[in-house]
Design an enzyme around this catalytic site. Structure first.
Site: not given
Length: 532
Positions: A263, A298, A374-375, A392
């Protein structure tokens, strides 16, 4: 065989002239094919990656670039047929132009996006040009290969395409593994352009130096030198050009910017309106928080999920450390696992002083374990159980992010939960993107959870929504704060009670859940944000 000059090449003999030392010349020419193929694929990848960074919707950007380029390659191949009689000079000229257009493509498109707001038309034009030039390569290279040594057409095609595909493989691997980490996107394209110019002009002219007139060789070498000079100048000025163009995209002064393999990270800072420094984080141009009101976001994201057991907490995303800061306000939290894809983000949260002050140095707390992964893939191998999970992630506006809002993802997440666990997911704006919001809720329910949806107001974002979920088919999880919750700046039970009430025009809709094979959230978010 006679050695025909380029000037006489228009009256080519019935049998192409041979080149001395054909084995070495053939190897060099095939090496040039290898380099040109690698460069061509890098141009294609650079165009798709830039579009994904700047515009989003990676599937559409990839589809447009590939389809337009393949179409243009076919036209380029046909257009090159008359040039075969002057194949040496034509190929060197084509490669020089391709090096210039491809090398400068990222810079030109970034400038078109920043100053002219004409990214898509400019992208299509540049993709057409690059495709036309790449398409012209193969007929010319085939002609040159046959001039070195005559061979049966099928055998020549097999040799040519074998080397071409190997070059494409190497170029495709080099782009994410070498070029982006080492040079960045803008300078990486310039470096590839220089390699392309070398392969097309220098190598080919060296092989066929005796077949071209001196004045033609000098002219083409001079053109190649100009191309390399332009690319080199752009390389030297790349940082200044990038900073100037990037600043056009943001209202406030940029204090940090970097492009990672995942990104573009930009941080801005301004005192123009609030009196206090307003620091803002953008990922691929999308606002992630404003320091003026991030506590609203948050607090709403974290504390409802920590109203029950919270000894072991999992945070997925949230590499800025702000959700982590809220979790660590509870003394009975024993361990927090933070899973963040981009190590540059967690490094920034640790080392960038303004962000570190905002998150309170949360990533250095001894209770915290940071996992750069990577989740989705990390969950497949995860074995620990967690009492609370905070999800999130950025909005699902790309295919890579949409998989993190899928039934399959939440199914994997269920493997690390206890029956008493609580999960909370940031779910976008119910006002600006109601179909997306309710699709996320429907997706979580389809994965076997009960849900409670709520919304809050975050001035820098506007209206924002969350889904609180519990595994199983029991009652919906109650939306409340823990009796021992720390004193919060925004949230209390009265605010949470009101947050569950949605206006008539933003109440639940009949929407599809999202899966890997049917990423409904991606469809909804792109359509809804485009309307705004």
């Amino acid at each position: 065989m006679s050695t025909t000059t380029l000037g006489r090449d228009s009256a080519a003999p019935s049998r192409p002239p041979a080149v001395r030392h054909s084995r070495g010349a053939r190897f060099l020419l095939l090496f040039a094919v290898f380099l040109c193929a690698a460069c061509g694929l890098v141009y294609e990848l650079a165009l798709t990656a830039l579009g994904s960074y700047l515009i989003g919707n990676s599937v559409l950007q990839t589809s447009v670039v590939i389809s337009v380029m393949v179409f243009a390659m076919g036209i380029g191949s046909l257009a090159a047929k008359p040039l075969r009689r002057r194949a040496v000079g034509a190929f060197a000229l084509v490669e020089g132009i391709l090096a210039l257009v491809g090398g400068l493509s990222v810079l030109v498109l970034y400038a078109a996006f920043a100053w002219l707001r004409l990214y898509t038309p400019a992208m299509i034009v540049i993709t057409l040009l690059v495709g036309l030039l790449i398409g012209a390569e193969i007929p010319l290279l085939m002609t040159l290969l046959q001039r070195i040594r005559r061979q049966e057409a099928g055998s020549a095609v097999a040799d040519m395409f074998a080397v071409d595909y190997i070059g494409a493989l190497v170029g495709g691997l080099c782009f994410p593994l070498l070029l982006l980490p080492t040079f960045g996107q803008l300078r990486g394209a310039l470096v590839v352009g220089a390699v392309n110019a070398f392969a097309g002009v220098v190598v080919v002219l060296f092989i066929f130096r005796r077949q071209t007139r001196r004045v033609v060789r000098l002219g083409l070498l001079g053109f190649g030198t100009v191309v390399l000079g332009v690319l080199g100048t752009a390389y030297a000025l790349a940082d200044d050009l990038e900073v100037t163009a990037r600043q056009q995209l943001y209202r406030d002064p940029i204090v940090h910017a970097e492009t990672t393999p995942y990104q573009e990270i930009v941080v801005t800072r301004s005192t123009a309106f609030t009196g206090d420094a307003d620091m803002r984080l953008f990922l691929n141009g999308d606002l992630q928080f404003s320091s003026v009101d991030e506590y609203r976001y948050h607090e709403s994201l974290v504390h409802p999920a920590l109203s029950g057991s919270r000894g072991d907490v999992l945070i997925m995303g949230g590499g800025d450390g702000l959700a982590l800061r809220e979790v660590l306000r509870y003394d009975d939290v024993r361990h927090v696992t933070l899973v963040e894809l981009d190590p540059a983000m967690t490094r920034l949260a640790r080392d960038f002083a303004p962000l570190r002050r905002l998150n309170g140095g949360a990533l250095d707390d001894p209770r915290v374990e940071v996992v750069d992964a990577d989740a989705f893939n990390w969950l497949r191998d995860a074995r620990q159980r967690y009492d609370a999970v905070v999800v999130d992630f950025p909005d699902p506006d790309t295919a890579a992010l949409a998989k993190l809002y899928s039934v399959e993802f939440y199914g994997l997440l269920g493997q690390v939960l206890t029956p008493q666990s609580r999960v909370i997911v940031q779910s976008g704006s119910p006002f600006f993107a109601p179909k997306t919001f309710w699709s996320i809720a429907a997706t979580i329910e389809a994965a076997g959870y009960t849900t409670t949806e709520f919304q809050v107001d975050v001035p820098s974002f506007g209206n924002w929504g969350y889904v609180l979920a519990a595994p199983g088919d029991g009652p919906a999880p109650p939306l409340r704060l823990a009796p021992d919750a720390p004193r919060l700046r925004y949230l209390d039970d009265a605010v949470l009670k009101a947050a569950t009430v949605f206006p008539v025009d933003r109440r639940r809709e009949d929407v599809r859940p999202s899966t890997l094979m049917d990423p409904a959230v991606l469809e909804y978010v792109l359509n809804e944000w485009r309307d705004y």
